[in-house]
Design a protein around this motif. Structure first.
Motif, PDB file in Angstrom:
ATOM      1  N   PHE A 103       0.815  -1.227   0.000  1.00  0.00           N
ATOM      2  CA  PHE A 103       0.000   0.000   0.000  1.00  0.00           C
ATOM      3  C   PHE A 103       0.846   1.274   0.000  1.00  0.00           C
ATOM      4  O   PHE A 103       0.314   2.374  -0.056  1.00  0.00           O
ATOM      5  CB  PHE A 103      -0.922   0.036   1.229  1.00  0.00           C
ATOM      6  N   ASP A 104       2.168   1.121   0.044  1.00  0.00           N
ATOM      7  CA  ASP A 104       3.028   2.305   0.174  1.00  0.00           C
ATOM      8  C   ASP A 104       2.843   3.252  -1.026  1.00  0.00           C
ATOM      9  O   ASP A 104       3.123   2.885  -2.165  1.00  0.00           O
ATOM     10  CB  ASP A 104       4.502   1.858   0.274  1.00  0.00           C
ATOM     11  N   GLY A 105       2.343   4.440  -0.766  1.00  0.00           N
ATOM     12  CA  GLY A 105       2.201   5.468  -1.805  1.00  0.00           C
ATOM     13  C   GLY A 105       1.084   5.227  -2.799  1.00  0.00           C
ATOM     14  O   GLY A 105       1.041   5.894  -3.846  1.00  0.00           O
ATOM     15  N   VAL A 106       0.139   4.305  -2.501  1.00  0.00           N
ATOM     16  CA  VAL A 106      -0.894   4.030  -3.514  1.00  0.00           C
ATOM     17  C   VAL A 106      -1.959   5.130  -3.543  1.00  0.00           C
ATOM     18  O   VAL A 106      -2.293   5.724  -2.522  1.00  0.00           O
ATOM     19  CB  VAL A 106      -1.571   2.637  -3.354  1.00  0.00           C
ATOM     20  N   ASN A 107      -2.464   5.375  -4.774  1.00  0.00           N
ATOM     21  CA  ASN A 107      -3.502   6.385  -4.976  1.00  0.00           C
ATOM     22  C   ASN A 107      -4.900   5.785  -4.898  1.00  0.00           C
ATOM     23  O   ASN A 107      -5.856   6.476  -4.525  1.00  0.00           O
ATOM     24  CB  ASN A 107      -3.320   7.048  -6.350  1.00  0.00           C
ATOM     25  N   HIS A 108      -5.021   4.534  -5.316  1.00  0.00           N
ATOM     26  CA  HIS A 108      -6.301   3.807  -5.197  1.00  0.00           C
ATOM     27  C   HIS A 108      -6.018   2.448  -4.572  1.00  0.00           C
ATOM     28  O   HIS A 108      -5.038   1.792  -4.951  1.00  0.00           O
ATOM     29  CB  HIS A 108      -6.948   3.572  -6.572  1.00  0.00           C
ATOM     30  N   ALA A 109      -6.881   2.045  -3.649  1.00  0.00           N
ATOM     31  CA  ALA A 109      -6.789   0.688  -3.088  1.00  0.00           C
ATOM     32  C   ALA A 109      -8.113  -0.009  -3.349  1.00  0.00           C
ATOM     33  O   ALA A 109      -9.179   0.503  -2.958  1.00  0.00           O
ATOM     34  CB  ALA A 109      -6.498   0.746  -1.597  1.00  0.00           C
ATOM     35  N   LEU A 110      -8.060  -1.129  -4.048  1.00  0.00           N
ATOM     36  CA  LEU A 110      -9.268  -1.905  -4.338  1.00  0.00           C
ATOM     37  C   LEU A 110      -9.223  -3.141  -3.445  1.00  0.00           C
ATOM     38  O   LEU A 110      -8.434  -4.070  -3.690  1.00  0.00           O
ATOM     39  CB  LEU A 110      -9.330  -2.306  -5.816  1.00  0.00           C
ATOM     40  N   LEU A 111     -10.034  -3.119  -2.392  1.00  0.00           N
ATOM     41  CA  LEU A 111      -9.980  -4.191  -1.392  1.00  0.00           C
ATOM     42  C   LEU A 111     -10.990  -5.275  -1.764  1.00  0.00           C
ATOM     43  O   LEU A 111     -12.173  -5.191  -1.444  1.00  0.00           O
ATOM     44  CB  LEU A 111     -10.243  -3.626   0.011  1.00  0.00           C
ATOM     45  N   VAL A 112     -10.470  -6.257  -2.483  1.00  0.00           N
ATOM     46  CA  VAL A 112     -11.304  -7.344  -3.019  1.00  0.00           C
ATOM     47  C   VAL A 112     -11.117  -8.609  -2.183  1.00  0.00           C
ATOM     48  O   VAL A 112     -12.038  -9.412  -2.014  1.00  0.00           O
ATOM     49  CB  VAL A 112     -10.904  -7.629  -4.500  1.00  0.00           C
ATOM     50  N   GLY A 113      -9.927  -8.778  -1.632  1.00  0.00           N
ATOM     51  CA  GLY A 113      -9.556 -10.036  -0.972  1.00  0.00           C
ATOM     52  C   GLY A 113     -10.383 -10.338   0.256  1.00  0.00           C
ATOM     53  O   GLY A 113     -10.273  -9.658   1.272  1.00  0.00           O
ATOM     54  N   ALA A 114     -11.214 -11.329   0.153  1.00  0.00           N
ATOM     55  CA  ALA A 114     -12.079 -11.780   1.249  1.00  0.00           C
ATOM     56  C   ALA A 114     -12.750 -13.046   0.756  1.00  0.00           C
ATOM     57  O   ALA A 114     -12.820 -13.282  -0.457  1.00  0.00           O
ATOM     58  CB  ALA A 114     -13.129 -10.733   1.582  1.00  0.00           C
ATOM     59  N   ARG A 115     -13.266 -13.830   1.696  1.00  0.00           N
ATOM     60  CA  ARG A 115     -13.923 -15.077   1.291  1.00  0.00           C
ATOM     61  C   ARG A 115     -15.282 -14.786   0.656  1.00  0.00           C
ATOM     62  O   ARG A 115     -16.014 -13.939   1.152  1.00  0.00           O
ATOM     63  CB  ARG A 115     -14.164 -15.878   2.573  1.00  0.00           C
ATOM     64  N   PRO A 116     -15.639 -15.463  -0.432  1.00  0.00           N
ATOM     65  CA  PRO A 116     -17.001 -15.308  -0.957  1.00  0.00           C
ATOM     66  C   PRO A 116     -17.974 -16.216  -0.205  1.00  0.00           C
ATOM     67  O   PRO A 116     -17.558 -17.200   0.400  1.00  0.00           O
ATOM     68  CB  PRO A 116     -16.882 -15.745  -2.418  1.00  0.00           C
ATOM     69  N   ARG A 117     -19.274 -15.894  -0.256  1.00  0.00           N
ATOM     70  CA  ARG A 117     -20.256 -16.774   0.393  1.00  0.00           C
ATOM     71  C   ARG A 117     -20.542 -17.975  -0.498  1.00  0.00           C
ATOM     72  O   ARG A 117     -20.307 -17.948  -1.712  1.00  0.00           O
ATOM     73  CB  ARG A 117     -21.548 -16.023   0.687  1.00  0.00           C
ATOM     74  N   GLY A 118     -21.061 -19.026   0.103  1.00  0.00           N
ATOM     75  CA  GLY A 118     -21.479 -20.198  -0.658  1.00  0.00           C
ATOM     76  C   GLY A 118     -22.998 -20.269  -0.694  1.00  0.00           C
ATOM     77  O   GLY A 118     -23.682 -19.380  -0.169  1.00  0.00           O
ATOM     78  N   PRO A 119     -23.553 -21.331  -1.307  1.00  0.00           N
ATOM     79  CA  PRO A 119     -25.005 -21.463  -1.409  1.00  0.00           C
ATOM     80  C   PRO A 119     -25.648 -21.443  -0.021  1.00  0.00           C
ATOM     81  O   PRO A 119     -25.110 -21.998   0.934  1.00  0.00           O
ATOM     82  CB  PRO A 119     -25.186 -22.837  -2.067  1.00  0.00           C
TER      83      PRO A 119
ATOM     84  N   ASP B  34     -23.276 -13.218   6.743  1.00  0.00           N
ATOM     85  CA  ASP B  34     -22.704 -14.368   7.447  1.00  0.00           C
ATOM     86  C   ASP B  34     -21.174 -14.372   7.366  1.00  0.00           C
ATOM     87  O   ASP B  34     -20.514 -15.128   8.077  1.00  0.00           O
ATOM     88  CB  ASP B  34     -23.235 -15.692   6.853  1.00  0.00           C
ATOM     89  N   LEU B  35     -20.620 -13.556   6.464  1.00  0.00           N
ATOM     90  CA  LEU B  35     -19.162 -13.514   6.288  1.00  0.00           C
ATOM     91  C   LEU B  35     -18.477 -12.529   7.222  1.00  0.00           C
ATOM     92  O   LEU B  35     -17.249 -12.434   7.231  1.00  0.00           O
ATOM     93  CB  LEU B  35     -18.830 -13.102   4.841  1.00  0.00           C
ATOM     94  N   LEU B  36     -19.307 -11.817   7.996  1.00  0.00           N
ATOM     95  CA  LEU B  36     -18.756 -10.726   8.792  1.00  0.00           C
ATOM     96  C   LEU B  36     -17.615 -11.189   9.698  1.00  0.00           C
ATOM     97  O   LEU B  36     -16.559 -10.555   9.751  1.00  0.00           O
ATOM     98  CB  LEU B  36     -19.885 -10.125   9.634  1.00  0.00           C
ATOM     99  N   GLU B  37     -17.853 -12.285  10.389  1.00  0.00           N
ATOM    100  CA  GLU B  37     -16.839 -12.734  11.337  1.00  0.00           C
ATOM    101  C   GLU B  37     -15.574 -13.210  10.599  1.00  0.00           C
ATOM    102  O   GLU B  37     -14.456 -12.887  10.982  1.00  0.00           O
ATOM    103  CB  GLU B  37     -17.406 -13.836  12.228  1.00  0.00           C
ATOM    104  N   ALA B  38     -15.787 -13.983   9.496  1.00  0.00           N
ATOM    105  CA  ALA B  38     -14.638 -14.526   8.752  1.00  0.00           C
ATOM    106  C   ALA B  38     -13.840 -13.417   8.069  1.00  0.00           C
ATOM    107  O   ALA B  38     -12.605 -13.466   8.043  1.00  0.00           O
ATOM    108  CB  ALA B  38     -15.126 -15.518   7.705  1.00  0.00           C
ATOM    109  N   ASN B  39     -14.529 -12.424   7.518  1.00  0.00           N
ATOM    110  CA  ASN B  39     -13.835 -11.439   6.676  1.00  0.00           C
ATOM    111  C   ASN B  39     -13.529 -10.124   7.380  1.00  0.00           C
ATOM    112  O   ASN B  39     -12.600  -9.411   6.982  1.00  0.00           O
ATOM    113  CB  ASN B  39     -14.672 -11.131   5.426  1.00  0.00           C
ATOM    114  N   GLY B  40     -14.345  -9.777   8.390  1.00  0.00           N
ATOM    115  CA  GLY B  40     -14.183  -8.473   9.047  1.00  0.00           C
ATOM    116  C   GLY B  40     -12.753  -8.254   9.515  1.00  0.00           C
ATOM    117  O   GLY B  40     -12.209  -7.150   9.394  1.00  0.00           O
ATOM    118  N   GLY B  41     -12.134  -9.321  10.002  1.00  0.00           N
ATOM    119  CA  GLY B  41     -10.782  -9.226  10.561  1.00  0.00           C
ATOM    120  C   GLY B  41      -9.730  -8.815   9.542  1.00  0.00           C
ATOM    121  O   GLY B  41      -8.644  -8.369   9.906  1.00  0.00           O
TER     122      GLY B  41
END
Ligand SMILES: NC(=O)c1ccc[n+]([C@@H]2O[C@H](COP(=O)([O-])OP(=O)(O)OC[C@H]3O[C@@H](n4cnc5c(N)ncnc54)[C@H](O)[C@@H]3O)[C@@H](O)[C@H]2O)c1
Ligand SMILES: O=C(O)C[C@H](O)C(=O)O
Length: 329
Positions: free
Chosen positions: A79-95, A101-108
């Motif tokens: 992230f050093d010196g970045v102008n845009h940060a696209l925060l995509v990395g997180a677990r997707p939900r399943g069926p 329901d992802l709050l606990e898994a991904n919030g951290g």
């Protein structure tokens, strides 16, 4: 071509969305053909080898706008010196799961990333959260970055916005280009409210053009709100190319501005507009000029819309309480 590249960080870069997103960014789809970009790709350590393969493919495209690519598992370095940060990395939900329901898994993930951005990002940093539950993850990142203005954090509801445009265009048999002023209110969740009362089709009111309250309430709204689940059901995996495309649309319009006579949906920090509780990251109609968004003011909200907006923002307030309880904000 300008010589200073825009530095764009993407997290979860070896994931499904990353595989669509990186090639579009590198090809100039956000900042245009005259602006070079430098990619900073953050992944967890076990995914770095796969990410190396993606970088080999980026190299093989020989994109004229791709100035440099760095990869790593250390947020402060990436992230050093970045102008845009696209925060995509997180677990997707399943069926069968809701995004909440992802709050606990991904919030951290988003508290340390907010802290790292606070420490090392460029002064003009703009942060877009795509990873679910996007609105509350953006709230977590924002709350952990006290030195970055709150207006620089947004969550993605552009995919819902694009879905709503597409469904309306299909219903009326018109091209998507005829549709303006679509709005998604609230949370990127099943409670979101896609609003046809302020949208326009060929310059005319969309709800009047549809003239079918039953379709609007019982087909249009649930189809848009549950589209993510329908895609998971059909594909066996959550939306990826469309999510990447919406992320590009969102960042492009934030950076370069919204077209005259139109607005877009972005989840941004509420200042109490439309009685959305202050401080929540909720979707609104916004216009953007010179990199700064403004919530469109003065729209009349009838009882039907009021009930829908209140239901979605109540869910956001509950999510805020839940992450307070987890010590993330
Ligand atoms: N807001 C939206 O409209 C929208 C649309 C589609 C998907 N999503 C969400 O986007 C997220 C990513 O979806 P995907 O299909 O690419 O998932 P994916 O599982 O294919 O990829 C996620 C990637 O994130 C990485 N990751 C996990 N923790 C990380 C961390 N701390 N730092 C950096 N990277 C990390 C994983 O290693 C993985 O490579 C999911 O949460 C999904 O629900 C949001
Ligand atoms: O529905 C999901 O979980 C993925 C994404 O948020 C979507 O809307 O497609």
């Amino acid at each position: 071509m300008s010589t200073t590249p825009v530095k764009v960080a993407v997290t979860g870069a070896a994931g499904q969305i990353g595989y669509s997103l990186l090639f579009r960014i590198a090809s100039g789809a956000i900042f245009g053909p005259d602006t070079p970009v430098e990619l900073r790709l953050l992944e967890i350590t076990p995914a770095l080898k796969a990410l190396e393969g993606v970088v080999m493919e980026l190299d093989d495209c020989a994109f004229p706008t791709l100035a440099k690519v760095e990869i790593g598992d250390d947020a402060e370095k990436m992230f050093d010196g970045v102008n845009h940060a696209l925060l995509v990395g997180a677990r997707p939900r399943g069926p069968g799961m809701e995004r909440g329901d992802l709050l606990e898994a991904n919030g951290g993930i988003f508290a340390p990333q907010g802290k790292a951005l606070n420490k090392v990002a460029a002064d003009d940093i703009r942060v877009t959260v795509t990873g679910n539950p996007a609105n509350t993850n953006a709230l977590i990142a924002m709350s952990n970055a006290p030195d970055i203005p709150q207006e620089r954090f947004a969550a993605l509801t552009r995919l819902d916005h694009n879905r709503a445009i597409s469904q309306l265009a299909a219903k009326l048999g018109v091209p998507v280009t005829e549709i303006r002023k679509m709005t998604i209110w609230g949370n990127h969740s099943a409670t979101q409210y896609p609003d046809l009362f302020h949208a326009e089709v060929g310059g005319k009111n969309a709800a009047e053009a549809v003239n079918d309250q039953d379709w609007l309430a019982n087909t249009f709204i649930p189809t848009v709100a549950k589209r993510g689940a329908a895609i998971i059901d059909a594909r066996g995996a959550s939306s990826a190319a469309s999510a990447a495309s919406a992320t590009i649309d969102h960042v492009r319009d934030w950076a370069l501005g919204t077209p005259e006579g139109d607005w877009v949906s972005m989840s941004v920090v509420s200042d109490g507009s439309y009685d959305v509780p202050e401080g929540l990251i909720s979707s609104f109609p916004v216009t953007v000029k010179d990199g700064e968004w403004e919530i469109v003011q003065g729209l009349e909200i009838d009882d039907f819309s009021r009930g829908k907006i209140d239901a979605s923002t109540k869910e956001l307030a509950e999510e805020r309480e839940a992450v307070k309880g987890l010590g993330l904000i």
